[in-house]
Design a protein around this motif. Sequence first.
Motif, short mmCIF file in Angstrom:
data_model
loop_
_atom_site.label_atom_id
_atom_site.label_comp_id
_atom_site.label_asym_id
_atom_site.label_seq_id
_atom_site.Cartn_x
_atom_site.Cartn_y
_atom_site.Cartn_z
N SER A 192 0.83 -1.21 0.00
CA SER A 192 0.00 0.00 0.00
C SER A 192 0.86 1.26 0.00
O SER A 192 0.56 2.22 -0.70
CB SER A 192 -0.93 0.03 1.22
OG SER A 192 -2.00 -0.85 1.03
N ALA A 193 1.93 1.24 0.79
CA ALA A 193 2.82 2.41 0.81
C ALA A 193 3.42 2.64 -0.58
O ALA A 193 3.61 3.78 -1.00
CB ALA A 193 3.93 2.20 1.84
N HIS B 224 1.33 5.69 -10.09
CA HIS B 224 1.49 7.13 -9.83
C HIS B 224 1.72 7.86 -11.15
O HIS B 224 2.82 8.37 -11.40
CB HIS B 224 2.68 7.37 -8.89
CG HIS B 224 2.59 6.59 -7.62
ND1 HIS B 224 1.81 6.98 -6.56
CD2 HIS B 224 3.15 5.41 -7.25
CE1 HIS B 224 1.92 6.07 -5.59
NE2 HIS B 224 2.72 5.12 -5.99
N ARG C 291 -1.21 6.78 1.56
CA ARG C 291 0.21 6.40 1.63
C ARG C 291 0.75 6.63 3.04
O ARG C 291 1.46 5.77 3.58
CB ARG C 291 1.03 7.18 0.61
CG ARG C 291 2.52 7.23 0.97
CD ARG C 291 3.40 7.72 -0.14
NE ARG C 291 3.46 6.74 -1.21
CZ ARG C 291 4.29 6.83 -2.25
NH1 ARG C 291 5.11 7.84 -2.35
NH2 ARG C 291 4.30 5.91 -3.18
N SER D 14 10.62 4.26 -5.02
CA SER D 14 9.62 5.21 -4.49
C SER D 14 10.24 6.38 -3.74
O SER D 14 9.58 7.40 -3.52
CB SER D 14 8.67 4.47 -3.55
OG SER D 14 9.39 4.04 -2.39
N LYS E 42 -0.12 3.52 -3.07
CA LYS E 42 -1.11 4.56 -2.78
C LYS E 42 -0.48 5.94 -2.78
O LYS E 42 0.75 6.09 -2.84
CB LYS E 42 -1.76 4.30 -1.41
CG LYS E 42 -2.42 2.94 -1.27
CD LYS E 42 -3.70 2.83 -2.05
CE LYS E 42 -4.38 1.49 -1.77
NZ LYS E 42 -5.54 1.25 -2.59
N GLU E 43 -1.35 6.94 -2.66
CA GLU E 43 -0.87 8.32 -2.63
C GLU E 43 -1.51 9.07 -1.46
O GLU E 43 -2.50 8.63 -0.89
CB GLU E 43 -1.23 9.02 -3.95
CG GLU E 43 -0.63 8.32 -5.16
CD GLU E 43 -0.59 9.18 -6.41
OE1 GLU E 43 -1.57 9.91 -6.66
OE2 GLU E 43 0.44 9.12 -7.13
#
Lengths: 220, 220
Positions: free
Chosen positions: A111-112, A217, A120, A170, A115-116
């Motif tokens: 998820s980290a 993203h 996140r 990331s 996601k945003e």
Amino acid sequence: MAEQVKLFKTWSTPFGLRITWALQLKGISYEAIDEDLSNKSALLLQYNPVYKKVPVLVHNGKPISESLVILEYIDETWKQNPILPEDPLERANARFWAKFSDEKLILSVWSAFTKEGKEREEAMDASLKNLKFVEEELKGKKFFGGEKIGLADIVFGWLGNLLPIFEEVSGLKLLDDRFPSLLAWTKELSELPVVKYNWPPHDKMIIKYQALYEKFHPVK
Amino acid sequence: MAEQVKLFKTWSTPFGLRITWALQLKGISYEAIDEDLSNKSALLLQYNPVYKKVPVLVHNGKPISESLVILEYIDETWKQNPILPEDPLERANARFWAKFSDEKLILSVWSAFTKEGKEREEAMDASLKNLKFVEEELKGKKFFGGEKIGLADIVFGWLGNLLPIFEEVSGLKLLDDRFPSLLAWTKELSELPVVKYNWPPHDKMIIKYQALYEKFHPVK
């Protein structure tokens, strides 16, 4: 009849890597078959109709799916170099942490990565909290079960290769000096020959996960 | 020292019921402690700091959490009336289906119970698809492993009591004559004394799940 062992995996899957390590720790000869998940083979679909996923171990024609199930099967079928200890309580502990890896830690880290914004942030908090539990468990120990690599080490192996790829792609940072026992453990694990010589190539992993990251993203 | 076995559960949890069945199948004396999840005991939090959930089995002071892990522990600690077969492939099969119950089927059924609109429809479709896999697996068999109750039967036990409660409260129907083997299996299972005498009371279950249902589907 000679024993026939086939492992359906992909070149990059951490779940397949677990099985590679376990088979090699046991000294079992096997044929590795790398699947292309965008064009799954008829054999994979036949062997794992429920999940249609790798890894699948095929032993003398009989398929076994789900990496935790396969690891137990390997340990019960080939007794040398046990992956699980003998004591029921220690076995329960190894299984508990293996489950924790797959049902809690991986999900929060994924998820980290995907996601945003607020989601996140929440996933990062959850990941750190989950890592803290693992850190506590590892404190004062070389491996989860003591002096030798075992089930939980094999299952948490993705922390040694996939997590650094996630971090590099990331720009997020999870595994740092807040987790000294985990850092020492990843070093111990990475130095084992069976682990060292089987990591998927770093450059190829970066390309794969960079593309995935950009999918999750997109530049607006 | 006499052996001391304690089971932390709630009166209604299907995950705790698994452990009740397993201990009683083994003929193990134990103390059952019903937790109030809105006011968890200090002991539960101490014994399961990671999940803070029931069931927890405490054997001579040592806690074990996660129902699938506890079931394996019970089978390894008390050898009488095995829950898992001896053959590694049959053991892998039982574990595969136990995992499928908890990681696929329960989640889809829970979504069907709690979601609305399109999400509910999708959850119903997923539940039916998942049940179809189980139906195929059970075809021609009395229990998952053959003639005797075993790990997968214990784990799928919630289909015998919780699912009918879900159906009654929500008006949804999942387990009907589309699934003849599953229906026959729930009947066989429900007739076993260890199962029959331990179901949580139907009326109390309806009250509990009616309240939950109303929480997820408030009248607008």
